[in-house]
Design an enzyme around this catalytic site. Structure first.
Site, PDB file in Angstrom:
ATOM      1  N   ASP A  10       2.165  -7.155   2.660  1.00  0.00           N
ATOM      2  CA  ASP A  10       0.923  -6.194   2.986  1.00  0.00           C
ATOM      3  C   ASP A  10       1.473  -5.041   3.692  1.00  0.00           C
ATOM      4  OD1 ASP A  10      -1.414  -5.175   3.216  1.00  0.00           O
ATOM      5  OD2 ASP A  10      -2.104  -6.940   4.704  1.00  0.00           O
ATOM      6  N   PHE A  15      -6.612  -0.881  10.359  1.00  0.00           N
ATOM      7  CA  PHE A  15      -5.849  -2.148  10.249  1.00  0.00           C
ATOM      8  C   PHE A  15      -4.704  -1.961   9.762  1.00  0.00           C
ATOM      9  CE2 PHE A  15     -10.422  -3.397  10.693  1.00  0.00           C
ATOM     10  CZ  PHE A  15     -10.100  -4.595  11.859  1.00  0.00           C
ATOM     11  N   GLY A  16      -3.766  -2.514   9.811  1.00  0.00           N
ATOM     12  CA  GLY A  16      -2.470  -2.601   8.913  1.00  0.00           C
ATOM     13  C   GLY A  16      -1.056  -2.400   9.649  1.00  0.00           C
ATOM     14  N   HIS A  33       0.378   3.436   8.511  1.00  0.00           N
ATOM     15  CA  HIS A  33      -0.580   4.464   9.281  1.00  0.00           C
ATOM     16  C   HIS A  33       0.273   5.268   9.975  1.00  0.00           C
ATOM     17  CE1 HIS A  33      -4.069   2.467   7.784  1.00  0.00           C
ATOM     18  NE2 HIS A  33      -3.701   1.260   7.891  1.00  0.00           N
ATOM     19  N   HIS A  82      -2.978 -12.430   1.285  1.00  0.00           N
ATOM     20  CA  HIS A  82      -2.809 -12.817   2.793  1.00  0.00           C
ATOM     21  C   HIS A  82      -3.737 -13.869   3.424  1.00  0.00           C
ATOM     22  CE1 HIS A  82      -6.157  -9.832   2.839  1.00  0.00           C
ATOM     23  NE2 HIS A  82      -5.571  -8.992   2.725  1.00  0.00           N
ATOM     24  N   HIS A 136       0.766  -1.227   0.039  1.00  0.00           N
ATOM     25  CA  HIS A 136      -0.103   0.168   0.101  1.00  0.00           C
ATOM     26  C   HIS A 136       0.777   1.274  -0.060  1.00  0.00           C
ATOM     27  CE1 HIS A 136      -3.787  -2.437   0.615  1.00  0.00           C
ATOM     28  NE2 HIS A 136      -2.885  -3.029   1.534  1.00  0.00           N
TER      29      HIS A 136
HETATM   30 ZN   LIG Z   1      -6.156  -7.147   2.278  1.00  0.00          ZN
END
Ligand SMILES: [Zn+2]
Length: 424
Positions: free
Chosen positions: A306, A324-325, A310, A233, A63
């Site tokens: 992934d 999330f993440g 953030h 994932h 991302h």
């Molecule tokens: Zn995802």
């Protein structure tokens, strides 16, 4: 322009290492041999000091947050983080704002890449317009504009008919549908894996079946349409089992697993720490074991980070409210090397394959290879020195649960098209 890498080590069969010298001219590997050749005075020399040389790592799941969320990451900082981790090709997820659902938007994305990126960047396009609608994108046009596959990553495609239509379109074009598989009615307001730990911490759980039930649906849709279906994932043992059976049945499916799902499980969650919050969540020990097994028996094709940056303000909101993440580009190889190769669970050869050539094969991407005549996309890792993962990263964000871990296998140099884009 000529560069010679001296004293690197390459992996031979059965994890044997052989000292090697690599000559790179105009971005191409022109010599690769175990004996030192003539070191011409007009060449730039890089002394690898015994570091492992691998094909440049390839990441199918990153991302980059640009456009739209540049306070978290940009194409510039995200690709710098990738280079820092030994990645020479990364694939950008389309949950940006706007999402690249038209050729013009994809073109605009690639224009920034041209200016800002220091590693190869390829972009996904969404399955549906604006990500959340049920309106199909024009896949043919988007493929022409450079989309590598289609995904609504971040959310699952809730509606079976929407997925069926997308798969039909993709099958005709020989394109790939990559899925973040998740049934939102089953996920509800969950924040961590549903089980003993979610009960103990009194946090709403995300059941395993929220993932596996949608994978089951999609596998049958993939069988019906003949599309290449890729599961992002994979996190549960049930998903691994379903994919194993589907592969046996001849369904065209591939999948990836993240380093954090291999390295951590819900038992590692001791307190309310949003740097342990990701989607899919850290599952049980049994799931973690099934993921390792899946890699080893070939059910799982490759490893993908992934990488999901953030800000610390966002993550400071705690498990219930934080997004999330976690980030994953910079120390992914070192973490996996330390946990699994140094302990004899994986061979180094396999780990390198799962992080470089396999993802490229999976998506039919121009891969990196360590051979004469290939483009010099490569990375060097120091297997002998221990480093502590710092709390500051090249990435714009630092949301990592691995800060403070001691690892081996840190990246000392990354080369893209013969150009050094990271050096320690
Ligand atoms: Zn995802």
């Amino acid at each position: 322009m000529k560069t010679i890498i001296l004293n690197a080590q390459r992996i031979l069969k059965d994890d044997l290492l052989e000292s090697c010298f690599i000559t790179i001219e105009n971005g191409i590997i022109t010599e690769l041999k175990s004996q030192k050749g003539d070191v011409l005075s007009n060449a730039e020399l890089f002394d690898a000091k015994g570091a492992l040389v691998t094909p440049g790592l390839v990441d199918l799941h990153v991302h980059l947050r640009e456009p739209g969320f540049t306070h978290k990451e940009t194409i510039k900082t995200g690709t710098q983080a990738a280079a820092r981790g030994g990645f020479t090709t990364i694939c950008a997820m389309p949950n940006t704002s706007p999402t690249p659902d038209t050729p013009q938007r994809l073109h605009d994305f690639y224009e920034i890449v041209k200016k800002e990126a220091c590693v190869h960047v390829l972009s996904y396009a969404p399955i549906t317009q604006g990500l959340l609608s049920t309106l199909q994108v024009n896949q043919a046009q988007l493929l022409k504009a450079g989309a590598i596959a289609f995904t609504n990553d971040g959310v699952g495609v809730q509606d079976a008919l929407t997925m069926l239509k997308a798969m039909r379109q993709a099958a005709q074009l020989k394109a790939i549908i990559a899925a973040h598989a998740e049934d939102e009615t089953l996920k509800a307001d969950g924040v961590i894996h549903e089980g003993e730990v979610s009960l103990r911490l009194n946090l709403p759980g995300i059941p395993s079946v929220s993932e596996s039930s949608q994978v089951a649906r999609d596998l049958l849709l993939a069988e019906a349409t003949g599309v290449h279906y890729h599961v992002c994932h994979v996190s549960t043992k049930e998903t691994v089992r379903l994919i194993r059976e589907a592969k046996k049945a001849g369904i065209k499916v591939s999948c990836e697993v993240t380093p954090h799902h291999l390295l951590l499980c819900d038992q590692d969650l001791k307190k309310d720490d949003a740097n342990m919050k990701m989607n899919p969540p850290l599952r049980s020990q049994k799931d973690q074991a099934a993921l390792r097994e899946g890699l080893l028996d070939g059910t799982i094709d490759c490893i993908a980070s992934d990488h999901a940056p953030h800000t610390s303000e966002e993550k400071a909101q705690g498990m219930l409210k934080a997004p999330f993440g976690i980030i994953g580009l910079e120390y992914g190889f070192a973490l996996l090397y330390t946990a699994f190769v140094k302990t004899g669970i994986f061979t180094c050869e396999a780990l390198v394959k799962w992080m470089s050539t396999e993802p490229a094969v999976c998506f039919n991407l121009p891969g990196s290879s360590l051979s004469v005549g290939s483009v010099a996309n490569l990375a060097l890792f120091d297997l002998d020195s221990a480093v502590t993962i710092p709390d500051h990263f090249v990435s714009k964000s630092s949301n990592s649960p691995f800060i403070g871990r001691i690892v081996y296998g840190d990246t000392i140099m990354t080369m893209v098209n013969g150009k050094i884009v990271w050096r320690k």
